[in-house]
Design a protein around this motif. Structure first.
Motif, PDB file in Angstrom:
ATOM      1  N   SER A 101       0.074  12.322  -6.257  1.00 17.54           N
ATOM      2  CA  SER A 101      -0.955  11.379  -5.803  1.00 17.54           C
ATOM      3  C   SER A 101      -1.116  11.424  -4.289  1.00 17.54           C
ATOM      4  O   SER A 101      -2.218  11.214  -3.767  1.00 17.54           O
ATOM      5  CB  SER A 101      -0.602   9.953  -6.231  1.00 17.54           C
ATOM      6  OG  SER A 101      -0.471   9.841  -7.619  1.00 17.54           O
ATOM      7  N   ARG A 102      -0.028  11.683  -3.590  1.00 17.66           N
ATOM      8  CA  ARG A 102      -0.076  11.701  -2.124  1.00 17.66           C
ATOM      9  C   ARG A 102      -1.067  12.751  -1.629  1.00 17.66           C
ATOM     10  O   ARG A 102      -1.748  12.540  -0.618  1.00 17.66           O
ATOM     11  CB  ARG A 102       1.319  11.991  -1.555  1.00 17.66           C
ATOM     12  CG  ARG A 102       2.322  10.881  -1.760  1.00 17.66           C
ATOM     13  CD  ARG A 102       3.704  11.292  -1.309  1.00 17.66           C
ATOM     14  NE  ARG A 102       4.225  12.403  -2.102  1.00 17.66           N
ATOM     15  CZ  ARG A 102       5.434  12.932  -1.953  1.00 17.66           C
ATOM     16  NH1 ARG A 102       6.234  12.475  -1.010  1.00 17.66           N
ATOM     17  NH2 ARG A 102       5.853  13.923  -2.719  1.00 17.66           N
TER      18      ARG A 102
ATOM     19  N   ALA B 258      -4.985  11.668  -3.381  1.00 13.03           N
ATOM     20  CA  ALA B 258      -5.690  10.444  -2.978  1.00 13.03           C
ATOM     21  C   ALA B 258      -6.635  10.640  -1.800  1.00 13.03           C
ATOM     22  O   ALA B 258      -7.780  10.162  -1.837  1.00 13.03           O
ATOM     23  CB  ALA B 258      -4.686   9.335  -2.690  1.00 13.03           C
ATOM     24  N   PRO B 259      -6.246  11.305  -0.720  1.00 16.96           N
ATOM     25  CA  PRO B 259      -7.168  11.435   0.424  1.00 16.96           C
ATOM     26  C   PRO B 259      -8.363  12.345   0.147  1.00 16.96           C
ATOM     27  O   PRO B 259      -9.290  12.395   0.948  1.00 16.96           O
ATOM     28  CB  PRO B 259      -6.276  12.044   1.524  1.00 16.96           C
ATOM     29  CG  PRO B 259      -4.872  11.881   1.063  1.00 16.96           C
ATOM     30  CD  PRO B 259      -4.922  11.891  -0.435  1.00 16.96           C
TER      31      PRO B 259
ATOM     32  N   ARG C 125     -11.996   8.212  -5.982  1.00 13.65           N
ATOM     33  CA  ARG C 125     -11.158   7.249  -6.700  1.00 13.65           C
ATOM     34  C   ARG C 125     -10.109   8.015  -7.485  1.00 13.65           C
ATOM     35  O   ARG C 125     -10.403   9.041  -8.093  1.00 13.65           O
ATOM     36  CB  ARG C 125     -11.992   6.399  -7.652  1.00 13.65           C
ATOM     37  CG  ARG C 125     -11.181   5.333  -8.402  1.00 13.65           C
ATOM     38  CD  ARG C 125     -12.039   4.562  -9.370  1.00 13.65           C
ATOM     39  NE  ARG C 125     -13.167   3.949  -8.692  1.00 13.65           N
ATOM     40  CZ  ARG C 125     -14.246   3.481  -9.318  1.00 13.65           C
ATOM     41  NH1 ARG C 125     -14.341   3.577 -10.630  1.00 13.65           N
ATOM     42  NH2 ARG C 125     -15.235   2.923  -8.628  1.00 13.65           N
TER      43      ARG C 125
ATOM     44  N   ARG D 299       3.018   2.829  -7.063  1.00  8.34           N
ATOM     45  CA  ARG D 299       2.237   1.773  -6.408  1.00  8.34           C
ATOM     46  C   ARG D 299       2.773   1.475  -5.012  1.00  8.34           C
ATOM     47  O   ARG D 299       2.015   1.203  -4.083  1.00  8.34           O
ATOM     48  CB  ARG D 299       2.247   0.504  -7.262  1.00  8.34           C
ATOM     49  CG  ARG D 299       1.469   0.633  -8.567  1.00  8.34           C
ATOM     50  CD  ARG D 299       1.405  -0.694  -9.292  1.00  8.34           C
ATOM     51  NE  ARG D 299       0.680  -0.585 -10.539  1.00  8.34           N
ATOM     52  CZ  ARG D 299       1.235  -0.648 -11.746  1.00  8.34           C
ATOM     53  NH1 ARG D 299       2.542  -0.863 -11.858  1.00  8.34           N
ATOM     54  NH2 ARG D 299       0.493  -0.524 -12.832  1.00  8.34           N
TER      55      ARG D 299
ATOM     56  N   LEU E 103       1.651   4.431  -2.710  1.00 14.45           N
ATOM     57  CA  LEU E 103       0.227   4.551  -2.400  1.00 14.45           C
ATOM     58  C   LEU E 103      -0.492   3.248  -2.733  1.00 14.45           C
ATOM     59  O   LEU E 103      -1.060   3.094  -3.805  1.00 14.45           O
ATOM     60  CB  LEU E 103      -0.398   5.696  -3.205  1.00 14.45           C
ATOM     61  CG  LEU E 103      -0.331   7.097  -2.605  1.00 14.45           C
ATOM     62  CD1 LEU E 103      -0.891   8.100  -3.589  1.00 14.45           C
ATOM     63  CD2 LEU E 103      -1.115   7.165  -1.302  1.00 14.45           C
TER      64      LEU E 103
ATOM     65  N   ASP F 176      -3.241   2.283  -1.536  1.00 14.35           N
ATOM     66  CA  ASP F 176      -4.642   2.432  -1.133  1.00 14.35           C
ATOM     67  C   ASP F 176      -5.574   1.737  -2.118  1.00 14.35           C
ATOM     68  O   ASP F 176      -5.346   1.755  -3.328  1.00 14.35           O
ATOM     69  CB  ASP F 176      -5.026   3.917  -1.060  1.00 14.35           C
ATOM     70  CG  ASP F 176      -4.069   4.719  -0.197  1.00 14.35           C
ATOM     71  OD1 ASP F 176      -2.864   4.625  -0.450  1.00 14.35           O
ATOM     72  OD2 ASP F 176      -4.531   5.429   0.702  1.00 14.35           O
ATOM     73  N   ARG F 177      -6.668   1.190  -1.600  1.00 12.00           N
ATOM     74  CA  ARG F 177      -7.605   0.432  -2.438  1.00 12.00           C
ATOM     75  C   ARG F 177      -8.313   1.293  -3.471  1.00 12.00           C
ATOM     76  O   ARG F 177      -8.755   0.793  -4.502  1.00 12.00           O
ATOM     77  CB  ARG F 177      -8.641  -0.263  -1.555  1.00 12.00           C
ATOM     78  CG  ARG F 177      -8.090  -1.443  -0.786  1.00 12.00           C
ATOM     79  CD  ARG F 177      -9.211  -2.212  -0.122  1.00 12.00           C
ATOM     80  NE  ARG F 177      -8.719  -3.429   0.504  1.00 12.00           N
ATOM     81  CZ  ARG F 177      -9.498  -4.334   1.083  1.00 12.00           C
ATOM     82  NH1 ARG F 177     -10.809  -4.144   1.105  1.00 12.00           N
ATOM     83  NH2 ARG F 177      -8.986  -5.400   1.636  1.00 12.00           N
ATOM     84  N   HIS F 178      -8.473   2.567  -3.206  1.00  8.24           N
ATOM     85  CA  HIS F 178      -9.191   3.417  -4.151  1.00  8.24           C
ATOM     86  C   HIS F 178      -8.243   4.119  -5.135  1.00  8.24           C
ATOM     87  O   HIS F 178      -8.661   4.998  -5.880  1.00  8.24           O
ATOM     88  CB  HIS F 178     -10.041   4.451  -3.406  1.00  8.24           C
ATOM     89  CG  HIS F 178      -9.257   5.587  -2.804  1.00  8.24           C
ATOM     90  ND1 HIS F 178      -8.310   5.403  -1.832  1.00  8.24           N
ATOM     91  CD2 HIS F 178      -9.275   6.921  -3.054  1.00  8.24           C
ATOM     92  CE1 HIS F 178      -7.775   6.571  -1.509  1.00  8.24           C
ATOM     93  NE2 HIS F 178      -8.345   7.513  -2.235  1.00  8.24           N
ATOM     94  N   VAL F 179      -6.973   3.718  -5.135  1.00  7.06           N
ATOM     95  CA  VAL F 179      -5.981   4.283  -6.057  1.00  7.06           C
ATOM     96  C   VAL F 179      -5.542   3.192  -7.026  1.00  7.06           C
ATOM     97  O   VAL F 179      -5.127   2.106  -6.619  1.00  7.06           O
ATOM     98  CB  VAL F 179      -4.761   4.835  -5.290  1.00  7.06           C
ATOM     99  CG1 VAL F 179      -3.718   5.368  -6.271  1.00  7.06           C
ATOM    100  CG2 VAL F 179      -5.187   5.934  -4.317  1.00  7.06           C
TER     101      VAL F 179
END
Length: 222
Positions: free
Chosen positions: A67-68, A71-72, A76, A91, A94, A96-99
């Motif tokens: 995911s790291r 995600a960028p 989403r 969790r 990451l 982040d709001r979009h994850v």
């Protein structure tokens, strides 16, 4: 859909045992030596489908190790895993709001709307699935027309060689892997409506089969 950890809602006994083992393993998973996990992580940037502006489902996300990187690069990211212990670490790693991370049994209907994603990835999770067809059917259901599928898993030949993951359970019982052959993968993909683009083996060692099998497939576009 029933959470993966709810035995009353019907998670098969052998999968429940694997889930509980992963819960126990979660605290040490990222720190322990694991050549297969590390090879999978190195291959992802080379082999992942295009991600920019896309909705990505990471099926079997574990602790969020991949995911790291994902995600960028996407609009989403939705991670699915049946281990609550693994998801807690993901969790935390990451926020982040979009994850988004959801507890889910991949062998049952996924808690996602039809045609809601552009890319589905499986990394080192399908060896714990006894029958592939229902899982690929769910991937096809949540993907939009033209959606892409990426699979990176223990190579079936290596599993046959006896080199799959083993997870020590209570009482000395060992829970590990189901052997799905290359033919099983290809048949399940075709049955779900996917078109195979390419597959390859990675991590050959002298006298041993490849460590990983990767597959790229897509759904027909509109």
């Amino acid at each position: 859909m029933a959470p993966a950890g709810d035995k009353k809602k019907g998670l098969p006994e052998e999968l429940e045992a694997i889930r509980e083992a992963y819960d126990r393993w979660s605290a040490q998973y990222d720190e322990q030596e694991n050549a297969t996990r590390d090879l999978d992580e190195r291959l992802l940037p080379q082999l992942a489908p295009p991600l920019d502006g896309r909705v990505v489902v990471e099926a079997g996300c574990g602790t969020g190790k991949n995911s790291r990187w994902l995600a960028p690069r996407c609009a989403r990211l939705i991670g699915l895993d049946f281990s609550a212990g693994m998801l807690r670490l993901a969790r935390r790693r990451l926020p982040d709001r979009h994850v988004y991370y959801l507890q889910a049994d991949l062998t049952a209907p996924w808690p996602l709307a039809a045609a809601s994603a552009d890319v589905v990835l499986f990394n080192l999770v399908l060896e714990h699935v006894p029958v592939l067809a229902p899982v690929f059917e769910q991937a096809a259901r949540v993907l939009r027309p033209g959606g892409r599928l990426y699979v990176s898993e223990y190579h079936p030949a290596r599993l046959a060689y006896g080199r799959g993951a083993t997870i020590a359970g209570e009482g000395g019982v060992v829970f590990g892997s189901y052997l799905n052959t290359e033919a099983d993968y290809l048949a399940a993909l075709a049955a779900a409506g996917f078109e195979l683009e390419r597959f390859a083996g990675w991590g050959e060692e002298p006298g041993r089969p490849p460590r990983l099998l990767t597959l790229h497939a897509s759904l027909p576009g509109v």
